[in-house]
Write a protein that holds these residues in place. Structure first.
Motif, mmCIF file in Angstrom:
data_model
loop_
_atom_site.group_PDB
_atom_site.id
_atom_site.type_symbol
_atom_site.label_atom_id
_atom_site.label_comp_id
_atom_site.label_asym_id
_atom_site.label_seq_id
_atom_site.Cartn_x
_atom_site.Cartn_y
_atom_site.Cartn_z
ATOM 1 N N LYS A 230 0.823 -1.204 0.000
ATOM 2 C CA LYS A 230 0.000 0.000 0.000
ATOM 3 C C LYS A 230 0.865 1.264 0.000
ATOM 4 C CE LYS A 230 -4.247 0.654 2.528
ATOM 5 N NZ LYS A 230 -4.964 0.385 3.784
ATOM 6 N N SER A 252 -8.171 2.057 -0.826
ATOM 7 C CA SER A 252 -6.899 2.188 -1.542
ATOM 8 C C SER A 252 -6.420 3.629 -1.582
ATOM 9 C CB SER A 252 -7.061 1.714 -2.995
ATOM 10 O OG SER A 252 -7.236 0.326 -3.035
ATOM 11 N N ASP A 293 -3.826 -2.035 -6.919
ATOM 12 C CA ASP A 293 -3.559 -2.324 -5.505
ATOM 13 C C ASP A 293 -3.576 -3.843 -5.332
ATOM 14 O OD1 ASP A 293 -3.609 -2.661 -2.764
ATOM 15 O OD2 ASP A 293 -4.898 -0.907 -2.416
#
Ligand code: TXA
Ligand code: MG
Length: 316
Positions: A230, A252, A293
């Motif tokens: 992340k 995200s 992601d």
């Protein structure tokens, strides 16, 4: 063009090709013994001739006619039928045309659970059906996706949105054990629990593996760049040029970029159900590039989600 169950059956019995719903993705169906319709499927999709098709059956008797032998593990695996498990079994060469098998000695068989396609097979007999997308494009999980790839006049049996949204898991049974040829809607862990042993590592099993796996897959036109952490995604999004998007989850990091969300991080069933529509929407919006992601656990259906995202990213 949406067609009724009766019209779909009539067209298939007359040698036509019809898109049909299943619990995983839409399929491009033809009668198993209909050589011209089978050839048309390969032509319509732009599918290489060496990539065999899955045969869809409505009951176990139909399966038994198509195979040369039923491996012992079938007794355990059949609890996943009807449902999104495809088994690669030794073919009865007299019952499965070589074109369907792409010349292999095996045949891939599955028994779908979607009620419409089951009713259809009851009227037509076994149907071959690859996913109803142009070769190399994301699979179709709604009638609109089929029409986007094959035109508004293409006959589609409308079953609404697919509940699963990702293809069946493909398992091959060998004398020495079993192998997952394609990750899919059934998690490896569920197969291990039922079979009582882990799958064979792919490298040590007999050739051929699932031929389809060597081709470009699930690829949107949008360029996909994948991030496994992340923090890395957050940094890239912060510095990003406009014109891109983030394909990820509700939480995200996205900077100033628009987010195409697959739902809550870790809710893999929902993530998979939304995946192909999301990949298609990136193209419809003419998004030049997208950050992906990929920060989630690779266990259970997370492994399937990762497999599809990685293939999409590689193909783009
Ligand atoms: O969920 C699904 O499986 C969907 C729905 C429509 O049933 N079908 C689907 O078909 O995903 P398709 O054609 O897109 O993918 C079938 C895969 C290909 O990778 C092909 O190479 C592999 O199955 N396959 C078919 N027959 C095989 C065989 N005899 N041995 C190994 N792999 C095989
Ligand atoms: Mg496919």
């Amino acid at each position: 063009m949406r067609v009724s169950l009766e019209e779909a059956a009539e067209r298939l019995n007359a040698g036509g090709v019809v898109a049909v719903p299943t619990e995983t993705v839409y399929g491009l169906a033809a009668g198993l013994d209909d050589a011209r319709a089978v050839a048309r499927i390969f032509a319509l999709k732009g599918r290489p001739q060496d990539n065999p098709l899955i045969v869809h059956v409505a009951d176990e008797n139909q399966m038994r006619v198509l195979v040369a032998q039923v491996p012992g593990a079938f007794a355990e695996l059949k609890r996943f039928w009807p449902g999104p498990l495809t088994l690669v079994l030794p073919a009865n060469p007299n019952a499965v045309p070589a074109a369907v098998r792409a010349g292999l000695a095996t045949v891939a068989i599955r028994m779908p659970s979607h009620s419409l396609v089951r009713e259809l097979i009851a009227k037509t007999g076994p149907l071959v059906a690859p996913s109803a997308n142009l070769s190399g494009r994301p699979s179709a999980t709604a009638p609109e996706h089929v029409e986007a790839d094959f035109g508004a006049d293409f006959p589609v049996l409308d079953g609404g949105d697919c509940v699963g949204g990702v293809e069946s898991t493909i398992v091959a049974l060998h004398e020495t054990g079993w192998e997952i040829l394609r990750a899919g809607a059934i998690a490896a862990e569920d197969l291990i629990a039922v079979l009582g042993s882990p799958p064979l590592p792919s490298a040590v099993t007999d050739r051929p593996r699932s031929p389809g796996q060597k081709y470009r897959h699930y690829a949107p036109a949008t360029e996909l760049k994948s991030f496994n952490r992340k923090e890395d995604l957050a940094l890239a999004a912060m510095r990003a040029e406009p014109g891109g998007a983030v394909l990820g989850f509700d939480d995200s990091p996205r900077g100033a970029l628009p987010l195409v969300s697959l739902g809550a991080r870790g809710d893999f069933a929902v993530n998979l159900r939304r995946l192909y529509a999301a990949l298609r929407s990136l193209d419809e919006k003419h998004i030049a590039y997208s950050f992906v992601d990929a920060d989630f656990t690779r266990t259970g259906l997370g492994a399937t989600l990762y497999d599809r995202l990685a293939k999409a990213a590689k193909g783009s």
